[in-house]
Design an enzyme around this catalytic site. Structure first.
Site, PDB file in Angstrom:
ATOM      1  N   GLY C 196       0.813  -1.212   0.000  1.00 22.37           N
ATOM      2  CA  GLY C 196       0.000   0.000   0.000  1.00 22.37           C
ATOM      3  C   GLY C 196       0.845   1.258   0.000  1.00 22.37           C
ATOM      4  O   GLY C 196       2.001   1.254  -0.422  1.00 22.37           O
ATOM      5  N   LEU C 222      -3.770  -5.421  -5.530  1.00 18.05           N
ATOM      6  CA  LEU C 222      -2.672  -4.465  -5.340  1.00 18.05           C
ATOM      7  C   LEU C 222      -1.533  -5.068  -4.518  1.00 18.05           C
ATOM      8  O   LEU C 222      -1.751  -5.550  -3.413  1.00 18.05           O
ATOM      9  CB  LEU C 222      -3.227  -3.225  -4.621  1.00 18.05           C
ATOM     10  CG  LEU C 222      -2.212  -2.115  -4.349  1.00 18.05           C
ATOM     11  CD1 LEU C 222      -1.676  -1.538  -5.633  1.00 18.05           C
ATOM     12  CD2 LEU C 222      -2.839  -1.041  -3.484  1.00 18.05           C
ATOM     13  N   ASP C 223      -0.324  -5.009  -5.040  1.00 19.91           N
ATOM     14  CA  ASP C 223       0.891  -5.437  -4.329  1.00 19.91           C
ATOM     15  C   ASP C 223       0.890  -6.925  -3.968  1.00 19.91           C
ATOM     16  O   ASP C 223       1.661  -7.345  -3.109  1.00 19.91           O
ATOM     17  CB  ASP C 223       1.103  -4.612  -3.043  1.00 19.91           C
ATOM     18  CG  ASP C 223       1.303  -3.134  -3.338  1.00 19.91           C
ATOM     19  OD1 ASP C 223       1.746  -2.811  -4.450  1.00 19.91           O
ATOM     20  OD2 ASP C 223       1.009  -2.317  -2.459  1.00 19.91           O
ATOM     21  N   GLN C 224       0.025  -7.703  -4.625  1.00 18.37           N
ATOM     22  CA  GLN C 224      -0.089  -9.118  -4.282  1.00 18.37           C
ATOM     23  C   GLN C 224       0.421 -10.035  -5.389  1.00 18.37           C
ATOM     24  O   GLN C 224       0.349 -11.254  -5.255  1.00 18.37           O
ATOM     25  CB  GLN C 224      -1.562  -9.480  -3.994  1.00 18.37           C
ATOM     26  CG  GLN C 224      -2.146  -8.744  -2.808  1.00 18.37           C
ATOM     27  CD  GLN C 224      -1.438  -9.064  -1.510  1.00 18.37           C
ATOM     28  OE1 GLN C 224      -1.170 -10.216  -1.233  1.00 18.37           O
ATOM     29  NE2 GLN C 224      -1.112  -8.050  -0.745  1.00 18.37           N
TER      30      GLN C 224
END
Lengths: 279, 279, 279, 279
Positions: C196, C222-224
């Site tokens: 995040g 997101l960001d995964q």
């Protein structure tokens, strides 16, 4: 010539270093190393000074208090030779074994008084080094009763610090609150990644390329206490959770020993949930 | 509020920190960061202090000189904005390119006045960033004539420092002696391993498992000057000298930039053939 | 002699390597490097082979398909010289600058076709290297309209990969789904820690002793997405969020370049949310 | 299902992997992991394969010999459970202690048969773990007599490998030649830097910013044998030789254990003075 360590933290204001070194200078002390840090956001000052000289703790303490005014935390560190720890363990031998060897050969900066295990499996390891081992099993007891018994054993030894060397039970806030900033844990991940259980399995599932270990003070919030030391090792897709765990043991034991050394040498200040370390 | 940096080194004696901080305190300066080190073997004291306040350099300098007595090296650092460098290169673009980007975006702590190459190949790179490039070829000239011409170009810019960013010619002692502790070189090995030519070939032949890079001050002895910063990367049997060189470029440019930043921010004292760094 | 790379993944069964190398051997190819991996948990086989020889792709592909049966993903990698990327940026120059220098000097394994920024500030940097820059501002547009315009610009270039070089806007699943495993992002933390926004502020607040960067494929979460490469640097209590960010830039650009190199050289297989990398 | 490891090295030629995997496939073996490497400069091929299945070593060996022709080194690794070592020490406990703990808890991939010391000081440590200790003092004996007695003790145990765990005496070529590629030493520097005596003092004098440790096979040339594993740690100007030595102990023991694990798991091929490692 005796060696002493002075530890001070207080609200920041101009002239602190001058005032402190002035007291030390008037007593003819020889400063060997000086660490200072101002946390500008918090407006707080931290200082650790090693010096040699003949120290009248009360007199020098009074002069420093006069020079610095109220609101100051000030103390002279006790010699590391007088520091004592009790180690809590479960099954895994690598951290305990590493600490026992360091202890045996004078590399620990403190004395291991006893080992307490919720399993009995590491009793022979402690006993090989002549350290008392207490088995306090958790089976058939509720958490409160189990901790009460651990506490009873620990208090016999009046240790300065508790060390969780892969102790796999969660301690309750009631227990932790009795040892504020006095319990050092090794968590087998690079916190805050993979807090909680099975960090290597979590790391495998997420597919990370580096794993690590974290030595931290234990607070009532699991895995959330102030971090003292961290280390990492590279891994790749050939590492399953078991291979990661095996590779991770070396970084766990080294990071725990490093963190514990910093604590026992009074190099660590806690500032909120962060640490200030004079290494 | 203006920010200043005071740099002091002198023979060690009790009371130095107290005396120095006393002068700063009486002028109402606010100390932001303080680094001190005593080289016990050499009996020498080093201190770097950052502070804010309205500074009368001459007056404060006089008071510090009075407080400290003779034999003291003392100076106020010049602002990094006023520092200037000239970069010497041969063929390889990675270090020069990295410094040009940092320079362009205000990350360099100094100003690149010019680039001098014994080859012309990097002229377009410098020129893309509006930095003058001077080609001073070594072919058909003897070493003395070549260096004289380089010196002539360099002196036009009156730089504080020369940076050898993969400049592949050896400088003569006569040249080096004009810039004592003012030439920063990046050597593509983990010195003192693999000094001299072709370090990656040497590393391959020796079969090492880690290679590195070293930023150091240039002295008359090739690759023997005081070390400022070092970095390493792991390699294995699949890396031939070419693959090592490729992998090594990243560590070279990062280590050179880190070393240069330390120098330009006046964080580096030279003590014999060693450096004392307040980072 | 032309150099080729064969990429295969399929359900694991005995004899795969023998069957594959048999086809290559019968055609007289000379194998230079071979990487194989069996994900035992998933029962899946991955192989990357570099070889030289005169390749009839269709014929050899047919023979491999015959030898391996159905359910096989098999392809010959396209030459890196034919690979193309479009880079998305916002304000920060360090990753873009690093990629532009590598590109200019033949170190990128692919061609930068264009740079697209939601801010205009990096236009001069791209243009210094003769790379087209498109400013597609997000202000005054809704997300869908903004992405539609970015998509329109991107599609003009038909790139193989999109690279998010500190692009600070979140892409919608609709956008991401058009480029499955074809968007490489650099996240300025050691994922999954500090996913995040504002990872360095998060890292400061948590008081960690190491920070890092992660190159990963972008997925709808997101960001995964699957992690390609990670790197770390040590920090301490003297690093505020700004100092961490500064220190972090070097590891960000190096990790992004390393991850992108692995992708462009077809060294990365995606297996669920993990990567298998033949380095 | 039994697990086996096949080790092959021979002059490189096309079809080797196909031929080898063909033999394994015809016997219905299930390959778990395969590592191959061609040293292009030397024209030599190396392969390590782990597989499960019912193995008739003689029969499979014959088929592999037929398939591969002459000039091939081929063997099936012995189970790590059958491997044995004898450890030579002098005074320092950290490497020996680390190996004893690993051994005790099944992490060593081999069995410690005995410890031999030219000093007696570590006898209690070995004995705590029930490992025989032999004190073979060097005082009052010439080198040949001393080594003859060590050899006599060592040969009683018929170990696969000798491990020099901070054994501070130089072994003669005559001794070393009896154990070609069977003596693993830990040198307390990042070889080839600081070969010979007192590496930490050498590192201090040179002012390096990183120190390290090297696990290598011992050859007749002191500190020149093939390198198996290396590790490093950062240091700074505050580390005197004593502090470096203390910090270095952790990397020494970890690197020695890592190198020894690679050797005991038959992951190391020696190629000239370099190692090829399938990790």
């Amino acid at each position: 010539m005796e060696r002493h360590t002075l530890l001070i933290d207080c609200p920041d204001r101009p002239g602190l270093v001058h005032a402190i070194t002035g007291v030390l200078f008037r007593h003819g002390f020889n400063v060997l190393a000086n660490g200072e840090f101002v946390d500008a956001a918090a407006g707080h000052f931290f200082m650790r000074t090693e010096f040699t000289g003949v120290l009248d703790r009360e007199q020098v303490g009074r002069e420093l208090a006069d020079a610095l005014g109220g609101g100051t935390n000030m103390r002279f560190a006790r010699p590391t030779a007088d520091k004592s720890i009790v180690i809590l363990v479960t099954r895994e031998p690598h951290c305990l074994g590493d600490l026992l060897i360091r202890h045996e050969y004078g590399e620990l900066d403190g004395s291991i008084r006893a080992v307490v295990g919720n399993r009995a499996v590491l009793a022979p390891l402690a006993e090989r080094f002549g350290v008392p081992f207490h088995h306090v099993g958790h089976e058939g007891r509720d958490r409160a009763a189990h901790e009460a018994e651990i506490l009873e054993v620990v208090e016999r030894y009046q240790p300065d610090y508790l060390v969780l060397a892969k102790y796999m039970r969660v301690l309750t806030p009631a227990f932790v609150d009795r040892f504020v900033c006095r319990i050092v844990n090794i968590h087998h991940s690079f916190l805050p990644a993979f807090a909680g259980a099975s960090p290597y399995q979590q790391a495998y599932d997420r597919g990370v390329k580096i794993v690590g270990a974290t030595a931290h003070f234990v607070t009532a919030d699991l895995d959330q206490g102030p971090i003292i030391a961290q280390g990492v090792i590279p891994i790749d897709h050939t590492h399953g959770p078991g291979e990661m765990a095996q590779a991770g043991r070396d970084v766990e034991k080294i990071v725990l020993a490093r963190g514990l050394r910093l604590v026992l040498q009074d190099r660590v200040f806690v500032s909120g949930n962060r640490t200030v370390i004079f290494d």
